[in-house]
Design a protein around this motif. Structure first.
Motif, mmCIF file in Angstrom:
data_model
loop_
_atom_site.group_PDB
_atom_site.id
_atom_site.type_symbol
_atom_site.label_atom_id
_atom_site.label_comp_id
_atom_site.label_asym_id
_atom_site.label_seq_id
_atom_site.Cartn_x
_atom_site.Cartn_y
_atom_site.Cartn_z
ATOM 1 N N THR B 11 -65.466 26.062 -19.431
ATOM 2 C CA THR B 11 -65.923 24.379 -19.597
ATOM 3 C C THR B 11 -66.642 25.190 -20.735
ATOM 4 N N PHE B 173 -71.837 17.430 -20.363
ATOM 5 C CA PHE B 173 -70.652 17.151 -19.222
ATOM 6 C C PHE B 173 -69.412 16.450 -19.972
ATOM 7 N N ILE B 174 -69.046 15.633 -20.786
ATOM 8 C CA ILE B 174 -67.874 15.521 -20.971
ATOM 9 C C ILE B 174 -67.551 17.147 -22.394
ATOM 10 N N VAL B 175 -68.428 17.615 -22.326
ATOM 11 C CA VAL B 175 -68.337 19.377 -23.190
ATOM 12 C C VAL B 175 -68.856 20.021 -22.762
ATOM 13 N N HIS B 177 -69.218 20.279 -19.308
ATOM 14 C CA HIS B 177 -68.896 20.961 -18.042
ATOM 15 C C HIS B 177 -67.218 21.029 -18.086
ATOM 16 N N ALA B 178 -66.688 20.471 -19.124
ATOM 17 C CA ALA B 178 -65.698 19.645 -18.999
ATOM 18 C C ALA B 178 -64.415 21.053 -19.144
ATOM 19 N N LEU B 179 -63.504 21.611 -18.466
ATOM 20 C CA LEU B 179 -62.369 22.333 -18.680
ATOM 21 C C LEU B 179 -61.618 22.859 -20.047
#
Lengths: 184, 395
Positions: B11, B173-175, B177-179
């Motif tokens: 992430t 989140f969109i970066v 927490h994103a894998l």
């Protein structure tokens, strides 16, 4: 343009929907694919409906939006069918994979009017028998990759064993393989 | 491991933590706040496991976190911290102390909307409003850019011609927490890129009598501020050179602005952060329809790359500026007003159409971005050279 597959996983807090999208994405990365996988963060609590997403493509892509129109929906918890519009946004002709231990005809009837390929696997039963707990998140991935072929099963089992060391990982792999065989 | 390029799923937050681990700073002082928490959480694991020899200082607030960073930095230590939204706002007073005392602290910002109403999601206002604090400021589009900018920021901040703190932002989140897939660097590659410890001209140490942070009034205050401006101007070249060196090191092209399909374009998107990814995706869609459109991504926000942006937009008819930040009663969106200043009085420049969008994690979808593109063309067709709209909200 890159051929992108958007997957949405519908589950309940505590069932591992987030882990499922992450491991699916890790398996894809292992194969050299490109991913953007993330949970939908909100005020989640154990048992409340949750969603997570995995956007997967063999080619690089730029999209950084949430997933509103998935190609595939995976339903981890069968009780969601009556509580949540699990087919919301599903693309016409898309795919639904449900953890469901009843008759397939009954499930197909539930989605009457939805133009989609419907699959079921008794994920909770498999998880309970093989893992010893009703945690069917990775089990459902076994069914998913059989019908949607997003990643090879070897990649999925590899990332599963990497994430869950020892007996737990091995049990999950057995359950994944069983779901892969039993999905219908 | 040295020299071997590995691809790992991480992430954005994890990417930052792992990049900081390679840098192994002397001190990390931080206070947790969503969506940054994972950065310092992971890093505290590294400290606990003995994988780094950083002194990790847990503090009771972000004001204290930045204060501790300033104190540590003045001893000559290499220092890192991370925050978001309200945490960054609480640091604001000390941001000026850090830059005024020329502390090359590196700060990761998990860009998040301000309260009220309380919201934990992505928006870049928190970092943009620090524009006047004399911090080098970068934005990243992906987990990969988060990883790269972490390492790069130390190089820029600690350069003897700069000696200013640096922050870089990735959206919540969109970066964060994103894998995504991240190509990692080896410890050796990072050690070749940045010196093992800071080059320190002057530092606070127990056996020497020195004063730091003394009172400076009408006599010299302005000279000190002017030195900061000169350092900030130096940061242009230093950042460009550092990006060039990093590109060679990593095999990934890195520039202060990224030009995507701009060469023959009549129209352009201008954006930064994750939105830049969506703009490029829309460029692909519009190009497939025969539109001559490209995208410009701003990675370096301070110092603002006015000349580079002017050159990149020269000959473009209309620019659609997607600004994921809120400002009220302003002559334009935050980045739009900077671009307008950069282009003012120059010939052959586009009309500028700013769109305030994506606040509090709201997503401006690709079809919506196509719609605002059409709006910009329409504005341009009727001769409007500057417009600002809010888009993607219930009217």
């Amino acid at each position: 343009m890159a051929e992108i597959t958007d997957v949405r996983i519908n589950g309940r807090g505590g069932q591992g929907a987030v882990t499922a999208s992450r491991l699916l994405a890790e398996a894809a990365i292992l194969e050299g694919q490109y991913v953007h996988a993330f949970p939908n963060f909100g005020p989640e609590r154990a048992g409340a409906p949750v969603t997570s997403y995995a956007r997967i493509s063999p080619e690089p892509f730029y999209e950084k939006t949430e997933v509103y129109e998935p190609h595939i929906v995976v339903v981890i918890d069968p009780t969601l069918l009556d509580d949540v519009p699990v087919v919301e946004g599903l693309r016409d002709g898309g795919t639904i994979v449900v953890n469901y231990d009843g008759e397939k005809d009954t499930l197909v009837k539930h989605f009457e009017g939805v133009h989609a390929n419907i699959y079921k696997v008794a994920g909770s039963i498999i998880a309970t028998e093989e893992i010893g707990r009703n945690v069917p998140n990775l089990v459902m991935l076994g069914a998913l990759i059989k019908v949607a072929k997003l990643v090879e099963i070897e990649s999925l089992t590899k990332v599963t064993l990497n994430r869950f060391k020892g007996v737990l990982g091995e049990k999950n792999v057995v359950a994944i393989k069983r779901a892969f065989e039993e999905v219908e | 491991m040295s020299g071997v390029r590995q691809v790992v799923g991480m992430t954005g937050d994890e990417a930052v933590a792992h990049a900081v681990k390679l840098v192994n700073p002397d001190v990390v002082a931080a206070y947790p706040i969503t969506p940054q928490t994972i950065i310092v959480e992971r890093y505290s694991d590294f400290v606990n496991n003995g994988e780094v020899d950083t002194s990790f200082i847990s503090v009771e607030s972000e004001h204290s976190a930045m204060s501790a960073c300033v104190g540590a930095s003045l001893t000559g230590a290499r220092v890192f911290t991370a925050t978001a939204s309200a945490g960054l706002a609480l640091m604001y007073e000390i941001l000026y102390v850090a830059s005024g005392m020329r502390c090359p602290i590196v700060l990761a910002v998990a860009n998040r909307a301000f309260s009220a109403p309380i919201n934990i999601h992505g928006e870049c206002t928190d970092q943009l409003v620090c524009r006047d604090a004399s911090w080098v400021s970068l934005f990243g589009e992906s987990a990969q850019e988060a990883y790269d900018e972490t390492i790069l920021s130390f190089k820029i901040a600690e350069h003897p011609d700069v000696m200013l703190p640096a922050m870089f932002g990735i959206e919540g989140f969109i970066v964060t927490h994103a894998l995504e897939r991240v190509e990692t660097l080896s410890k050796q590659q990072v050690e070749d890129f940045i010196p093992a410890s800071r080059i320190v001209r002057d530092r606070f140490c127990p056996d020497e009598n020195k004063t730091f942070g003394s009172l400076v009034l009408q006599d010299y205050y302005m000279e000190i501020k002017r030195q900061q401006e000169e350092a900030m101007q130096n940061a242009f070249k230093v950042t460009k050179d550092a990006m060039q060196e990093f590109s060679e090191l990593s095999g990934r092209k890195m520039e202060i602005i990224e030009k995507y399909q701009l060469e023959d374009a009549d129209y352009a998107f201008v954006s930064y952060g994750a939105t830049a990814g969506n703009a490029k995706a829309v460029v692909n869609r519009l190009r497939a329809k025969g539109e001559k459109v490209g995208a410009l991504k701003i990675r370096l926000f301070r110092p603002f790359p006015s000349l580079d942006i002017f050159q990149a937009l020269s000959g473009i008819k209309a620019a659609t500026i997607l600004d994921r930040s809120a400002t009220f009663g302003s002559p334009g969106s935050i980045v739009q007003t900077d671009i307008a200043s950069a282009l003012y009085g120059k010939e052959d420049v586009p009309s500028l159409h700013g769109y305030i969008n994506g606040l509090g994690g709201r997503v401006l979808t690709l079809p919506e971005i196509e719609e605002v593109y059409e709006m910009s063309k329409e504005y341009n067709n009727i001769g409007m050279t500057s417009t600002t709209d809010w888009v993607g909200y219930r009217k």
